[in-house]
Design a protein around this motif. Structure first.
Motif, mmCIF file in Angstrom:
data_model
loop_
_atom_site.group_PDB
_atom_site.id
_atom_site.type_symbol
_atom_site.label_atom_id
_atom_site.label_comp_id
_atom_site.label_asym_id
_atom_site.label_seq_id
_atom_site.Cartn_x
_atom_site.Cartn_y
_atom_site.Cartn_z
ATOM 1 N N ILE A 1 87.818 33.901 38.109
ATOM 2 C CA ILE A 1 86.640 34.630 37.718
ATOM 3 C C ILE A 1 85.638 34.588 38.757
ATOM 4 N N GLY A 2 85.387 33.305 39.234
ATOM 5 C CA GLY A 2 84.102 33.182 40.077
ATOM 6 C C GLY A 2 84.321 33.649 41.431
ATOM 7 N N ARG A 3 85.675 33.349 42.043
ATOM 8 C CA ARG A 3 86.155 33.997 43.311
ATOM 9 C C ARG A 3 86.222 35.547 43.183
ATOM 10 N N GLN A 4 86.499 35.872 42.179
ATOM 11 C CA GLN A 4 86.738 37.602 41.977
ATOM 12 C C GLN A 4 85.030 37.950 42.124
ATOM 13 N N LEU A 5 84.329 37.618 41.422
ATOM 14 C CA LEU A 5 82.980 37.974 41.443
ATOM 15 C C LEU A 5 82.153 37.484 42.901
ATOM 16 N N PHE A 6 82.523 36.633 43.386
ATOM 17 C CA PHE A 6 81.795 36.468 44.787
ATOM 18 C C PHE A 6 82.534 37.495 45.670
ATOM 19 N N GLU A 7 83.750 37.861 45.528
ATOM 20 C CA GLU A 7 84.122 39.012 46.555
ATOM 21 C C GLU A 7 83.024 40.316 46.574
ATOM 22 N N VAL A 8 82.918 40.685 45.081
ATOM 23 C CA VAL A 8 81.956 41.675 44.905
ATOM 24 C C VAL A 8 80.569 41.219 45.437
ATOM 25 N N THR A 9 80.205 40.301 45.352
ATOM 26 C CA THR A 9 78.694 39.769 45.668
ATOM 27 C C THR A 9 78.517 39.821 47.323
ATOM 28 N N LYS A 10 79.728 39.386 47.927
ATOM 29 C CA LYS A 10 79.738 39.483 49.207
ATOM 30 C C LYS A 10 79.504 40.868 49.818
ATOM 31 N N LEU A 11 79.943 41.865 49.374
ATOM 32 C CA LEU A 11 80.073 43.194 49.710
ATOM 33 C C LEU A 11 78.706 43.793 49.425
ATOM 34 N N ALA A 12 77.842 43.417 48.483
ATOM 35 C CA ALA A 12 76.818 43.927 48.222
ATOM 36 C C ALA A 12 75.583 43.380 48.986
ATOM 37 N N ALA A 13 75.908 41.805 49.333
ATOM 38 C CA ALA A 13 75.062 41.367 50.605
ATOM 39 C C ALA A 13 75.139 41.983 51.803
ATOM 40 N N VAL A 14 76.455 42.299 52.225
ATOM 41 C CA VAL A 14 76.374 43.285 53.159
ATOM 42 C C VAL A 14 75.839 44.594 53.333
ATOM 43 N N GLU A 15 75.886 45.262 52.170
ATOM 44 C CA GLU A 15 75.424 46.656 52.088
ATOM 45 C C GLU A 15 73.878 46.355 51.880
ATOM 46 N N ALA A 16 73.097 45.119 51.424
ATOM 47 C CA ALA A 16 71.851 45.097 51.392
ATOM 48 C C ALA A 16 71.224 44.607 52.503
ATOM 49 N N GLY A 17 72.268 44.316 53.560
ATOM 50 C CA GLY A 17 71.454 43.755 55.016
ATOM 51 C C GLY A 17 71.048 42.279 54.888
ATOM 52 N N LEU A 18 71.653 41.679 53.904
ATOM 53 C CA LEU A 18 71.250 40.139 53.896
ATOM 54 C C LEU A 18 72.162 39.277 55.113
ATOM 55 N N GLU A 19 71.292 38.305 55.663
ATOM 56 C CA GLU A 19 71.974 37.365 56.574
ATOM 57 C C GLU A 19 72.449 36.354 55.943
ATOM 58 N N LYS A 20 71.758 35.728 54.824
ATOM 59 C CA LYS A 20 72.177 34.644 54.209
ATOM 60 C C LYS A 20 72.005 34.608 52.626
ATOM 61 N N ILE A 21 72.578 33.756 52.042
ATOM 62 C CA ILE A 21 72.666 33.668 50.443
ATOM 63 C C ILE A 21 72.337 32.325 50.198
ATOM 64 N N GLU A 22 71.529 32.045 49.205
ATOM 65 C CA GLU A 22 71.449 30.635 48.624
ATOM 66 C C GLU A 22 71.638 30.317 47.256
ATOM 67 N N ALA A 23 72.436 29.466 47.250
ATOM 68 C CA ALA A 23 72.805 28.850 45.744
ATOM 69 C C ALA A 23 72.037 27.512 45.426
ATOM 70 N N PHE A 24 71.427 27.465 44.355
ATOM 71 C CA PHE A 24 70.478 26.373 43.826
ATOM 72 C C PHE A 24 71.118 26.114 42.786
ATOM 73 N N ILE A 25 71.725 24.772 42.987
ATOM 74 C CA ILE A 25 72.722 24.099 41.918
ATOM 75 C C ILE A 25 71.952 22.648 41.536
ATOM 76 N N GLY A 26 72.067 22.447 40.303
ATOM 77 C CA GLY A 26 71.604 21.132 39.722
ATOM 78 C C GLY A 26 72.274 20.114 40.417
ATOM 79 N N GLU A 27 71.873 19.146 40.869
ATOM 80 C CA GLU A 27 72.370 17.729 41.452
ATOM 81 C C GLU A 27 73.562 17.143 40.574
ATOM 82 N N LYS A 28 73.543 17.329 39.410
ATOM 83 C CA LYS A 28 74.626 16.609 38.476
ATOM 84 C C LYS A 28 75.555 17.726 38.125
ATOM 85 N N ASN A 29 75.566 19.007 38.750
ATOM 86 C CA ASN A 29 76.532 19.949 38.509
ATOM 87 C C ASN A 29 77.645 19.671 39.416
#
Length: 141
Positions: free
Chosen positions: A83-111
């Motif tokens: 599920i996560g992989r499928q969702l990220f495929e769509v998100t990458k396309l959205a990032a390109v369409e929005a003109g983003l150069e980078k995406i950040e993920a903020f993840i708990g250090e214990k996660n």
């Protein structure tokens, strides 16, 4: 979406709010929202969601302004199903369409599970924050 997030709270995998008001304000009606994708089962139940928002100056994660901020939530009932992989495929396309150069993920250090997921998606650790690991993804155009 709220019911799926509540399952994550019950499983000890989420500490942020999961009520309908939070879902509406942070995922559906977020003024900085670029795209929020939802994966659903045949019966219409939410399997996961991934949001991508535009990082404004002074955001709560201290993500550089102009980057995207991604958040991923997969139901404990749908873990290890891609599920996560499928969702990220769509998100990458959205990032390109929005003109983003980078995406950040903020993840708990214990996660460890979340950190491993983002590494599999191509994110690399670039900074540590108070109680979190920040991973960056370079958007290919």
């Amino acid at each position: 979406m709220s019911a799926m997030l509540q399952l994550l709270v019950q499983a000890g995998k989420r500490t942020a709010p999961a009520d309908e008001a939070f879902v509406l304000s942070h995922y559906i009606n977020n003024p900085d929202g670029i795209r929020c994708s939802l994966a659903v089962d045949d019966d219409g139940s939410a399997l996961g969601l991934q949001s991508l928002i535009f990082a404004r100056q002074g955001n709560r994660y201290e993500t550089p302004a102009g980057w995207g901020i991604v958040g991923t939530h997969v139901s404990p009932l749908a873990a290890r199903r891609g599920i996560g992989r499928q969702l990220f495929e769509v998100t990458k396309l959205a990032a390109v369409e929005a003109g983003l150069e980078k995406i950040e993920a903020f993840i708990g250090e214990k996660n460890a599970e979340g950190q491993a997921y983002y590494e599999k998606m191509g994110f690399v650790t670039y900074r540590l924050a108070d109680g979190a690991v920040c991973k960056c993804f370079e958007v290919m155009r």
